[in-house]
Design a protein around this motif. Sequence first.
Motif, PDB file in Angstrom:
ATOM      1  N   ASP A  71       0.844  -1.202   0.000  1.00 18.34           N
ATOM      2  CA  ASP A  71       0.000   0.000   0.000  1.00 18.34           C
ATOM      3  C   ASP A  71       0.876   1.247   0.000  1.00 18.34           C
ATOM      4  O   ASP A  71       1.840   1.337   0.772  1.00 18.34           O
ATOM      5  CB  ASP A  71      -0.901   0.029   1.252  1.00 18.34           C
ATOM      6  CG  ASP A  71      -1.947  -1.081   1.235  1.00 18.34           C
ATOM      7  OD1 ASP A  71      -2.437  -1.433   0.148  1.00 18.34           O
ATOM      8  OD2 ASP A  71      -2.264  -1.600   2.326  1.00 18.34           O
ATOM      9  N   ARG A 127      -2.264  -4.213  -9.364  1.00 18.36           N
ATOM     10  CA  ARG A 127      -2.423  -5.485  -8.640  1.00 18.36           C
ATOM     11  C   ARG A 127      -2.806  -6.548  -9.676  1.00 18.36           C
ATOM     12  O   ARG A 127      -3.126  -6.221 -10.821  1.00 18.36           O
ATOM     13  CB  ARG A 127      -3.441  -5.423  -7.506  1.00 18.36           C
ATOM     14  CG  ARG A 127      -3.119  -4.348  -6.459  1.00 18.36           C
ATOM     15  CD  ARG A 127      -4.082  -4.458  -5.287  1.00 18.36           C
ATOM     16  NE  ARG A 127      -3.971  -3.354  -4.352  1.00 18.36           N
ATOM     17  CZ  ARG A 127      -3.174  -3.344  -3.288  1.00 18.36           C
ATOM     18  NH1 ARG A 127      -2.429  -4.399  -3.021  1.00 18.36           N
ATOM     19  NH2 ARG A 127      -3.133  -2.308  -2.480  1.00 18.36           N
ATOM     20  N   LYS A 196      -8.343   8.004   0.036  1.00 16.16           N
ATOM     21  CA  LYS A 196      -7.545   6.812  -0.276  1.00 16.16           C
ATOM     22  C   LYS A 196      -7.086   6.093   0.977  1.00 16.16           C
ATOM     23  O   LYS A 196      -6.527   5.001   0.895  1.00 16.16           O
ATOM     24  CB  LYS A 196      -6.274   7.240  -1.035  1.00 16.16           C
ATOM     25  CG  LYS A 196      -6.406   7.288  -2.519  1.00 16.16           C
ATOM     26  CD  LYS A 196      -4.995   7.337  -3.107  1.00 16.16           C
ATOM     27  CE  LYS A 196      -4.999   7.096  -4.577  1.00 16.16           C
ATOM     28  NZ  LYS A 196      -3.686   6.770  -5.091  1.00 16.16           N
ATOM     29  N   ASP A 201      -5.701   0.255   6.459  1.00 16.07           N
ATOM     30  CA  ASP A 201      -4.320   0.359   5.959  1.00 16.07           C
ATOM     31  C   ASP A 201      -3.326   0.211   7.112  1.00 16.07           C
ATOM     32  O   ASP A 201      -2.227  -0.328   6.931  1.00 16.07           O
ATOM     33  CB  ASP A 201      -4.094   1.704   5.260  1.00 16.07           C
ATOM     34  CG  ASP A 201      -4.845   1.798   3.929  1.00 16.07           C
ATOM     35  OD1 ASP A 201      -5.169   0.744   3.357  1.00 16.07           O
ATOM     36  OD2 ASP A 201      -5.092   2.930   3.471  1.00 16.07           O
TER      37      ASP A 201
HETATM   38 MG    MG Z   1      -5.395   1.042  -0.703  1.00 16.79          MG
END
Ligand code: MG
Length: 272
Positions: A71, A127, A196, A201
């Motif tokens: 990330d 990805r 975002k 995260d």
């Molecule tokens: Mg992300």
Amino acid sequence: MPHPTALRDALLVKPGSRVRVEKRDPDETFGYDNAGAAPRIEKQLERMAELQDRFWAEGKRSLLVVLQGIDAAGKDGTIQKVMEAFNPQGCIVSSFKVPTSEELGHDFLWRIHKRTPGKGEIGIFNRSHYEDVLVVRVHGLAPKSVWSKRYDQINDFERTLAASGTTIVKFFLSIDRDEQRKRFQARYDDPTKRWKFSLGDLEERKLWDDYQAAFDDMLSKTSTDWAPWYVIPANRNWLRNLAVSTILADTLAGLKPAYPAPPDLPPNLVIE
Ligand code: MG
Ligand code: AMP
């Protein structure tokens, strides 16, 4: 300052070699600086555009570009700043998120295969099938007996694509833990970027070491002659952009794409 070809060689994961990603410096600059890199990046983007025009016109082969990285490693930024060189006609970006229930009802390559580029096309994967040996492994979403077989399955899949005319280039964007911290903080602080960021995260960030081990295995087991990995030092966006654009332009140039032979036309034709 290395010749561009030397840059490519330096970043390649040699097939069969064992990689420790944290032993490669994500701050590496190869003697370049931001100001010196800027015109070089422009030049590489121009080469990419010119070569893609030929590649699309030729319409015989495909290019698949895979982007992976933890990330905030800069996958989105690379697409925005480097892939913009490509004409959207003939360049398809696919982002792979948490699989839907329909996708989970199939083998892990099903959703991937549907998005591979056709003749003349460049496919960009934000990805990819590699999530199935990364997040799936780190979170135990499938048992080891399942994910551990996937390295060979991926190599076979990529070999099939290559044998049917697809050139494959894989970029692993490498940042360190402190750079991720700074980028998360910047995302949180910037109202145009906060969307975002999520608390999830931070949970992923706690698994940093597990991800590094999964990256090492992925890079070591799936860099092949037909689908090589490049580890891109990505703490500095400009070095990342220089490296990715250079490798892409060199890869396309190596394919020597050619405009189709003009059809049989009379000489000196004047259209009225
Ligand atoms: Mg992300
Ligand atoms: P983002 O790239 O930030 O939009 O996030 C996409 C999320 O989807 C990431 O957290 C990925 O780990 C997750 N993801 C992608 N592919 C898979 C997969 N095959 N299985 C589980 N999670 C996945």
